[in-house]
Design a protein around this motif. Structure first.
Motif: not given
Length: 370
Positions: A244-250, A256-260, A319-328
């Motif tokens: 549930a916490l992972l769903s909230f963050i993604t 694509i957050g749902f797939v992650i 932004w994912s390419w520039i900053l990684g996970a934080l950019g996403a």
């Protein structure tokens, strides 16, 4: 003696008159493209520094209403500043603490599924061999799949989360300094509005759009987390609170957050109850998240930020390419910042909002006419 008539000077054709010098439009486009490439390369090289700075900026913008509320109530400005900083500290420390605790629980839970994982790998190996896949290829694909690798990966992730505490101190220090400056931001914006109304409009649009996006995404993230966690608990999938916490963050990751957020609980359901439980998790997750995140939420997010689906997805990739996970996670707020600096700040370029936006028609017309 004849006198020679002097011919009157003929007017010079307009085409022969020297034109005022100007930079060719093509050269302007080329220089702008070159500047953009240099700026992107600089951000890529300094991603470790820019990531925490952008995070602190977005968090400061998000909690700025606390300071405004305190000011309207007649409370001291420093009290609103302290409240804003404490709110950010609670959010960050609570999120990292919950993630670290959940990952530690998962790392202690996974070794109990070692036999199930080995049986699953053997079945997949036999199925591939029956399909005519070469044994060496099977070994290359499945040779490194074992529980020890997974637990080691989780241990590295846990170490990374604990290591994020060092960046957390930097982020909180930045938030503190920005909150101190935020005590007078309303007065500064009023002065800017009198001297440069277009700049004030761009800054206000960015702040309001960012806060609206964060509020909408947080509300729907909480809804998705509660529903997903409850369904997983009813289905008997281990660690429903973690998922549930992972769903909230993604939920903060567009498109694509749902797939992650789906992959880890689906794999654990496969180890827990076999393929049928995994299929049920995928189906239920897909229905819940499709209705909430793909039908309901985009309507509110689109009206809040004024970005269409294509621009949102491209911003996620960039932004994912520039900053990684934080950019996403910060893709949409950072895109709003770039839009404010490059488009909203100049009335001559605000027409682009019509092309990239998905807000209501009235809002778009107001943005173009402003």
């Amino acid at each position: 003696m004849r006198t020679r008539r002097t011919q009157s000077a003929r007017p010079v054709p307009a085409l022969l008159e020297p034109a005022p010098w100007a930079i060719p439009r093509g050269l302007i486009v080329l220089l702008a493209a070159a500047g953009a490439v240099l700026a992107i390369a600089g951000m890529k090289l300094t991603a470790d520094l820019l990531g925490p700075i952008f995070l602190a900026l977005m968090l400061t913008v998000a909690v700025q209403p606390i300071q405004s509320w305190a000011r309207r109530r007649g409370l001291p400005a420093w009290l609103g500043m302290v409240g804003a900083v404490l709110a950010v500290a609670v959010i960050l420390i609570g999120m990292i603490g919950l993630l670290a605790l959940s990952v530690a629980q998962l790392a202690s839970e996974l070794p109990g599924y070692a036999d199930e994982l080995n049986d699953l790998v053997d079945r997949v190996r036999d199925a591939l061999a029956s399909a005519g896949v070469d044994g060496q290829q099977i070994h290359n694909m499945l040779g490194d799949v074992n529980m020890g690798k997974l637990v080691g990966l989780l241990g590295s992730l846990l170490s990374g989360l604990l290591g994020a505490l060092s960046n957390l101190v930097f982020v909180l220090a930045l938030v503190l300094f920005m909150a101190v400056d935020g005590m007078t931001i309303d007065r500064k914006l009023e002065l800017i509005r009198r001297a440069r109304p277009d700049i004030a409009y761009a800054l206000t649009t960015f702040a309001e759009g960012t806060r609206s996006y964060l509020v909408v995404t947080t509300v729907f993230g909480l809804i998705v987390a509660v529903v997903d966690g409850g369904v997983l608990w009813l289905m008997g999938v281990p660690l429903p609170v973690l998922w549930a916490l992972l769903s909230f963050i993604t939920n903060y990751i567009p498109n694509i957050g749902f797939v992650i957020g789906l992959i880890p609980p689906a794999l654990l359901a496969l180890l827990q109850g076999g393929p049928m439980l995994m299929i049920w998790v995928i189906v239920v997750y897909s229905v819940i998240n499709f209705v909430i995140q793909s039908i309901i939420q985009p309507k509110f997010v689109g009206n809040a930020v004024g970005l269409n689906v294509t621009v949102t997805f491209l911003s996620l990739v960039f932004w994912s390419w520039i900053l990684g996970a934080l950019g996403a996670i910060l893709a949409v707020p950072l895109t709003l910042l770039v839009k404010a600096v490059l488009l909203d700040i100049d009335p001559a370029t605000r027409w682009v909002n019509v092309l990239i936006g998905s807000a209501a028609a009235d809002d778009e017309e107001d943005g173009v006419a402003a």
